[in-house]
Design a protein around this motif. Structure first.
Motif, PDB file in Angstrom:
ATOM      1  N   SER A  95       0.819  -1.214   0.000  1.00  0.00           N
ATOM      2  CA  SER A  95       0.000   0.000   0.000  1.00  0.00           C
ATOM      3  C   SER A  95       0.853   1.264   0.000  1.00  0.00           C
ATOM      4  O   SER A  95       1.855   1.358   0.713  1.00  0.00           O
ATOM      5  N   LYS A  96       0.421   2.257  -0.762  1.00  0.00           N
ATOM      6  CA  LYS A  96       1.097   3.550  -0.760  1.00  0.00           C
ATOM      7  C   LYS A  96       0.598   4.438   0.379  1.00  0.00           C
ATOM      8  O   LYS A  96       1.186   5.477   0.669  1.00  0.00           O
ATOM      9  N   ASP A  97      -0.494   4.044   1.030  1.00  0.00           N
ATOM     10  CA  ASP A  97      -1.053   4.810   2.139  1.00  0.00           C
ATOM     11  C   ASP A  97      -1.589   3.857   3.210  1.00  0.00           C
ATOM     12  O   ASP A  97      -2.794   3.791   3.451  1.00  0.00           O
ATOM     13  N   PRO A  98      -0.696   3.103   3.884  1.00  0.00           N
ATOM     14  CA  PRO A  98      -1.172   2.101   4.849  1.00  0.00           C
ATOM     15  C   PRO A  98      -1.945   2.709   6.016  1.00  0.00           C
ATOM     16  O   PRO A  98      -2.950   2.144   6.455  1.00  0.00           O
ATOM     17  N   ALA A  99      -1.509   3.871   6.500  1.00  0.00           N
ATOM     18  CA  ALA A  99      -2.211   4.502   7.619  1.00  0.00           C
ATOM     19  C   ALA A  99      -3.609   4.938   7.206  1.00  0.00           C
ATOM     20  O   ALA A  99      -4.582   4.751   7.950  1.00  0.00           O
ATOM     21  N   GLY A 100      -3.729   5.508   6.015  1.00  0.00           N
ATOM     22  CA  GLY A 100      -5.035   5.953   5.533  1.00  0.00           C
ATOM     23  C   GLY A 100      -5.987   4.798   5.313  1.00  0.00           C
ATOM     24  O   GLY A 100      -7.174   4.879   5.648  1.00  0.00           O
ATOM     25  N   SER A 101      -5.493   3.699   4.754  1.00  0.00           N
ATOM     26  CA  SER A 101      -6.341   2.531   4.515  1.00  0.00           C
ATOM     27  C   SER A 101      -6.826   1.929   5.830  1.00  0.00           C
ATOM     28  O   SER A 101      -8.001   1.566   5.972  1.00  0.00           O
ATOM     29  N   THR A 102      -5.918   1.824   6.806  1.00  0.00           N
ATOM     30  CA  THR A 102      -6.287   1.274   8.108  1.00  0.00           C
ATOM     31  C   THR A 102      -7.306   2.166   8.794  1.00  0.00           C
ATOM     32  O   THR A 102      -8.261   1.681   9.421  1.00  0.00           O
ATOM     33  N   GLU A 103      -7.148   3.479   8.668  1.00  0.00           N
ATOM     34  CA  GLU A 103      -8.108   4.396   9.276  1.00  0.00           C
ATOM     35  C   GLU A 103      -9.496   4.258   8.641  1.00  0.00           C
ATOM     36  O   GLU A 103     -10.510   4.330   9.335  1.00  0.00           O
ATOM     37  N   ARG A 104      -9.528   4.020   7.349  1.00  0.00           N
ATOM     38  CA  ARG A 104     -10.830   3.830   6.693  1.00  0.00           C
ATOM     39  C   ARG A 104     -11.527   2.566   7.198  1.00  0.00           C
ATOM     40  O   ARG A 104     -12.755   2.552   7.365  1.00  0.00           O
ATOM     41  N   LEU A 105     -10.755   1.520   7.483  1.00  0.00           N
ATOM     42  CA  LEU A 105     -11.352   0.302   8.036  1.00  0.00           C
ATOM     43  C   LEU A 105     -11.850   0.544   9.463  1.00  0.00           C
ATOM     44  O   LEU A 105     -12.915   0.043   9.841  1.00  0.00           O
ATOM     45  N   ILE A 106     -11.107   1.319  10.233  1.00  0.00           N
ATOM     46  CA  ILE A 106     -11.554   1.673  11.588  1.00  0.00           C
ATOM     47  C   ILE A 106     -12.892   2.401  11.532  1.00  0.00           C
ATOM     48  O   ILE A 106     -13.842   2.052  12.247  1.00  0.00           O
ATOM     49  N   LYS A 107     -12.983   3.414  10.678  1.00  0.00           N
ATOM     50  CA  LYS A 107     -14.215   4.203  10.572  1.00  0.00           C
ATOM     51  C   LYS A 107     -15.377   3.344  10.084  1.00  0.00           C
ATOM     52  O   LYS A 107     -16.502   3.459  10.588  1.00  0.00           O
TER      53      LYS A 107
END
Length: 289
Positions: free
Chosen positions: A269-281
């Motif tokens: 992933s080029k944005d692992p933090a962003g992807s993980t945050e989307r799963l949290i939300k």
């Protein structure tokens, strides 16, 4: 029967030994994350936070979101930590801390893992979300418990024959998610998968830096395995222990995976933090609807 101090261990403040929690500190809906730093990435969305406690790698925040009480707790990495966390979470709701006896009426917890994972098929996109319908554990955790009734031996046997499983490795075990809890988290944004839970990040997941592995073809064998309509989709390090202990203890569990890597094509992933945050939300929205 009263549990002895060597088996049911409490701290000086009467909190459970590793988690450092009192029974009133946790909600009946619990989110688990591996990374302690991810606890605040979940709880920052809460409307209120009433509890913040931590010890070792185990950090807990309890609060409310849209009127629902939720706890988020870090487990650290691996099913050895899952053994600690899940037994102690169960003790918090199902053992009387004063009499040291198991309660007559047992409480059922809803437990949702939000974690990261690597896919082993090219058609599973990086940054996608995958719910583990089944998990196969390559650790030995569940084999230490009387657990045959929650396992799927026919899948296990087929897997061992397909991979020509090395006899000195732990016998794999297969367990299933809780369908009722899973139904609350499903949508067209969620893939269903069959997750392999590994005992390490490097050799056990087929990564080679300076050490060779016992079976260099193992990941290819995992990707090629089929049992009816099931195929192994992704690799991580906790789900099988979560599913196994939850079923044995009478709790409901689902593992939500953010796919950060695709092992078949080498993509990350080029944005692992962003992807993980989307799963949290996404997960918080689903469980508070």
């Amino acid at each position: 029967m009263q549990l002895s101090p060597s088996e049911f261990i409490l701290n000086a403040d009467n909190s459970i030994y590793h988690l450092n929690l009192l029974p009133e500190d946790i909600a009946k809906t619990i989110i688990t994350v591996g990374d302690p730093d991810r606890v605040q990435e979940v709880s920052k969305y809460f409307d209120t936070i009433e509890i913040k406690k931590g010890k070792r790698e185990f950090y807990t925040h309890t609060g409310t979101l849209n009127g629902k009480r939720i706890s988020v707790i870090s487990t650290g990495i691996g099913t050895d930590n899952i053994d600690i966390v899940f037994n102690e979470l169960d003790a918090l709701v199902n053992i009387d801390f004063h009499t040291r006896k198991i309660k007559a009426e047992l409480t059922k917890l809803d437990i949702i893992r939000i974690g990261t994972s690597g896919a082993i098929h090219a058609d599973i996109p990086v940054d996608s979300f995958l719910m583990s319908e089944y998990a196969i554990g390559f650790d030995s955790l569940l084999q230490f418990y009387d657990s045959g009734h929650v396992q799927h031996p026919e899948i296990q046997k087929a897997f061992m024959e397909h991979t020509r499983w090395f006899e000195h490795k732990s016998t794999p075990y297969v367990v299933k998610y809780d369908e009722d809890l899973g139904s609350k988290l499903k949508s067209d944004k969620i893939l269903l998968g069959f997750t392999a839970t590994n005992v390490g990040f490097y050799g056990p997941q087929g990564r080679k830096l300076r050490l060779d592995t016992q079976d260099n073809a193992l990941n290819g064998k995992l990707a090629a395995f089929r049992y009816n309509d099931l195929k192994i989709t992704n690799l991580e390090m906790e789900t099988s222990g979560i599913y196994g202990l939850s079923k044995l203890l009478g709790h409901r569990a689902v593992s939500m995976n953010c796919i950060l890597a695709n092992r078949s094509n080498g993509e990350f992933s080029k944005d692992p933090a962003g992807s993980t945050e989307r799963l949290i939300k996404y997960t918080l929205e689903k469980i508070t609807q």
